[in-house]
Motif scaffolding. Sequence first.
Motif, PDB file in Angstrom:
ATOM      1  N   HIS A 218       0.819  -1.214   0.000  1.00 50.25           N
ATOM      2  CA  HIS A 218       0.000   0.000   0.000  1.00 50.25           C
ATOM      3  C   HIS A 218       0.845   1.252   0.000  1.00 50.25           C
ATOM      4  N   ASN A 219       0.242   2.309  -0.499  1.00 50.39           N
ATOM      5  CA  ASN A 219       0.829   3.647  -0.442  1.00 50.39           C
ATOM      6  C   ASN A 219       0.111   4.381   0.690  1.00 50.39           C
ATOM      7  N   VAL A 220       0.871   4.781   1.724  1.00 49.95           N
ATOM      8  CA  VAL A 220       0.232   5.449   2.865  1.00 49.95           C
ATOM      9  C   VAL A 220       0.335   6.974   2.759  1.00 49.95           C
ATOM     10  N   GLY A 221       0.683   7.490   1.584  1.00 44.19           N
ATOM     11  CA  GLY A 221       0.654   8.941   1.370  1.00 44.19           C
ATOM     12  C   GLY A 221       1.809   9.684   2.022  1.00 44.19           C
ATOM     13  N   LEU A 222       2.999   9.103   1.973  1.00 40.80           N
ATOM     14  CA  LEU A 222       4.153   9.791   2.581  1.00 40.80           C
ATOM     15  C   LEU A 222       4.688  10.887   1.677  1.00 40.80           C
ATOM     16  N   TYR A 223       4.544  10.718   0.356  1.00 39.68           N
ATOM     17  CA  TYR A 223       5.091  11.688  -0.603  1.00 39.68           C
ATOM     18  C   TYR A 223       4.104  11.891  -1.748  1.00 39.68           C
ATOM     19  N   ASN A 224       4.255  13.039  -2.393  1.00 40.04           N
ATOM     20  CA  ASN A 224       3.497  13.325  -3.617  1.00 40.04           C
ATOM     21  C   ASN A 224       4.239  14.473  -4.292  1.00 40.04           C
ATOM     22  N   LEU A 225       5.358  14.133  -4.933  1.00 36.69           N
ATOM     23  CA  LEU A 225       6.287  15.169  -5.385  1.00 36.69           C
ATOM     24  C   LEU A 225       5.791  15.925  -6.609  1.00 36.69           C
ATOM     25  N   VAL A 280       0.808  10.936  10.798  1.00 32.53           N
ATOM     26  CA  VAL A 280       0.552  10.646   9.374  1.00 32.53           C
ATOM     27  C   VAL A 280      -0.849  10.042   9.210  1.00 32.53           C
ATOM     28  N   TYR A 281      -1.202   9.092  10.081  1.00 35.72           N
ATOM     29  CA  TYR A 281      -2.540   8.501   9.959  1.00 35.72           C
ATOM     30  C   TYR A 281      -3.627   9.518  10.301  1.00 35.72           C
ATOM     31  N   ALA A 282      -3.335  10.419  11.258  1.00 32.73           N
ATOM     32  CA  ALA A 282      -4.339  11.426  11.639  1.00 32.73           C
ATOM     33  C   ALA A 282      -4.648  12.324  10.436  1.00 32.73           C
ATOM     34  N   ALA A 283      -3.595  12.726   9.702  1.00 32.49           N
ATOM     35  CA  ALA A 283      -3.782  13.642   8.584  1.00 32.49           C
ATOM     36  C   ALA A 283      -4.217  12.918   7.312  1.00 32.49           C
ATOM     37  N   GLY A 284      -4.103  11.584   7.307  1.00 31.97           N
ATOM     38  CA  GLY A 284      -4.392  10.834   6.081  1.00 31.97           C
ATOM     39  C   GLY A 284      -3.257  10.972   5.080  1.00 31.97           C
ATOM     40  N   GLY A 285      -2.023  11.084   5.597  1.00 30.31           N
ATOM     41  CA  GLY A 285      -0.849  11.218   4.740  1.00 30.31           C
ATOM     42  C   GLY A 285       0.091  12.246   5.337  1.00 30.31           C
ATOM     43  N   ARG A 286       1.166  12.553   4.598  1.00 26.49           N
ATOM     44  CA  ARG A 286       2.155  13.498   5.114  1.00 26.49           C
ATOM     45  C   ARG A 286       2.387  14.568   4.054  1.00 26.49           C
ATOM     46  N   GLY A 287       2.316  15.836   4.452  1.00 21.92           N
ATOM     47  CA  GLY A 287       2.531  16.928   3.496  1.00 21.92           C
ATOM     48  C   GLY A 287       1.576  16.806   2.325  1.00 21.92           C
ATOM     49  N   THR A 288       2.114  16.996   1.111  1.00 22.03           N
ATOM     50  CA  THR A 288       1.256  16.905  -0.068  1.00 22.03           C
ATOM     51  C   THR A 288       0.791  15.477  -0.342  1.00 22.03           C
ATOM     52  N   GLY A 289       1.394  14.504   0.366  1.00 15.47           N
ATOM     53  CA  GLY A 289       0.984  13.102   0.224  1.00 15.47           C
ATOM     54  C   GLY A 289      -0.481  12.900   0.588  1.00 15.47           C
ATOM     55  N   VAL A 290      -1.009  13.808   1.417  1.00 19.09           N
ATOM     56  CA  VAL A 290      -2.426  13.736   1.808  1.00 19.09           C
ATOM     57  C   VAL A 290      -3.318  13.718   0.563  1.00 19.09           C
ATOM     58  N   ASN A 291      -2.906  14.475  -0.461  1.00 18.40           N
ATOM     59  CA  ASN A 291      -3.722  14.555  -1.683  1.00 18.40           C
ATOM     60  C   ASN A 291      -3.227  13.644  -2.802  1.00 18.40           C
ATOM     61  N   SER A 292      -2.400  12.676  -2.463  1.00 17.73           N
ATOM     62  CA  SER A 292      -1.879  11.801  -3.514  1.00 17.73           C
ATOM     63  C   SER A 292      -3.007  11.013  -4.168  1.00 17.73           C
ATOM     64  N   PRO A 293      -3.059  11.006  -5.492  1.00 18.76           N
ATOM     65  CA  PRO A 293      -4.108  10.227  -6.162  1.00 18.76           C
ATOM     66  C   PRO A 293      -3.866   8.725  -6.093  1.00 18.76           C
ATOM     67  N   VAL A 294      -2.655   8.297  -5.683  1.00 20.26           N
ATOM     68  CA  VAL A 294      -2.411   6.852  -5.618  1.00 20.26           C
ATOM     69  C   VAL A 294      -2.334   6.339  -4.177  1.00 20.26           C
TER      70      VAL A 294
END
Length: 326
Positions: A218-225, A280-294
Amino acid sequence: MRLRLAVLSILALSILVACALPAPSAPANPLVMLGARLFRERRLSGNGAQACVDCHQPALAFTDGRPTALGSTGEVGVRNSPSLLNVGILPVLGWARPDLTSLEAQAIVPLFGTHPVEMGAAGAEQSILDRLRADPTYPQQFAAAFPNDPKPLHWEQIISALAAYERTLVSGTSPYDRWLARDTTALSAAAQRGLRLFQEVGCTACHSGPLLTNSSYHNVGLYNLDGRGAYPTGQAGLYEVTGQARDMGRFRVPSLRNVARTAPYYHDGSAATLSDVLDVYAAGGRGTGVNSPVKSPALAPITFTPQDRADLLAFFAALSDELLPP
Ligand code: HEC
Ligand code: HEC
């Protein structure tokens, strides 16, 4: 007396059923003893500087405390060293290596891998064997471990012995295990609330079963460069294997056993503490990773009260074994 024995054996059975870990390994046999020695053997590395144990230290639940591993030649790797406890029952090994389904296949990677160099045995295969053959006790020890193999000690034996030893790294002596075995005093009230919360907010969608992992990716939304979910170079996870956009940033769900001892966290060690992971779980990701489409769709933001966080940390602490293999 007989009744007490019967009760004890029912209890023992329920422990086995509840935690579903393999029974404690048989007393060390020559093969396992050889594997244990080789696991600690620096002469197995090209330059004699590093053994498996340097990155998988028993006191740290067989991790190394570093964000990413440091190889024998000083090369810094791109992955965090995972625990080896219970590794014998994982169906697939590595953070994003679906091809590694046996300990024997996995051992080739640290020994001979060149991206990154870990033990740097590639190119030094013969001299490493020569070193071991010249040792006063190895030849005898190999002969005892492989009584039906007439060839002088060789790599296949080294790898079999390492794997046999790794299969004995079984754990299951945590307060959580006692709780599963119906010892209602095993978990503090906080840890019990943490366990309930862990189930209620859906952590068990991925962290399930005896090792608290379902071994999926799984991708837990750590990055979304790049707005499309890109992870840093060399950190693309399953994408590096499949080339499929949907696999960007997908890593194998890690076991959470002994997680309080295995900091730092994530495939790249980019979270220093368990509290950071909860952020990270509270925000649903980290930084812009929160909005990652994957990002995994299972990871919507979660509201944790300070009490919830303390409870989850108490639950994590209850996953620490009281006895670790030496
Ligand atoms: C330089 C540090 C380093 C050394 C030395 C090292 N490892 Fe590892 N080990 C790692 C890292 C990092 C990973 C994760 C690699 C990945 O998934 O890309 C790993 C993964 C593993 C895994 C998979 C665990 C899992 O949960 O999937 C096993 C098994 C393992 N190593 C065994 C060994 C053995 C046996 C040796 C000695 C032959 C060894 N390692 C030497 C760093 C090291
Ligand atoms: C959709 C699957 C999924 C869900 C749901 C999930 N996790 Fe994870 N978890 C993962 C993956 C995958 C990783 C590793 C990600 C990485 O390294 O890039 C991870 C990593 C972790 C880690 C770090 C472990 C380590 O050794 O690095 C902890 C702690 C953790 N999760 C706890 C939780 C908690 C608490 C919840 C519920 C709030 C939860 N997870 C929900 C998939 C999931």
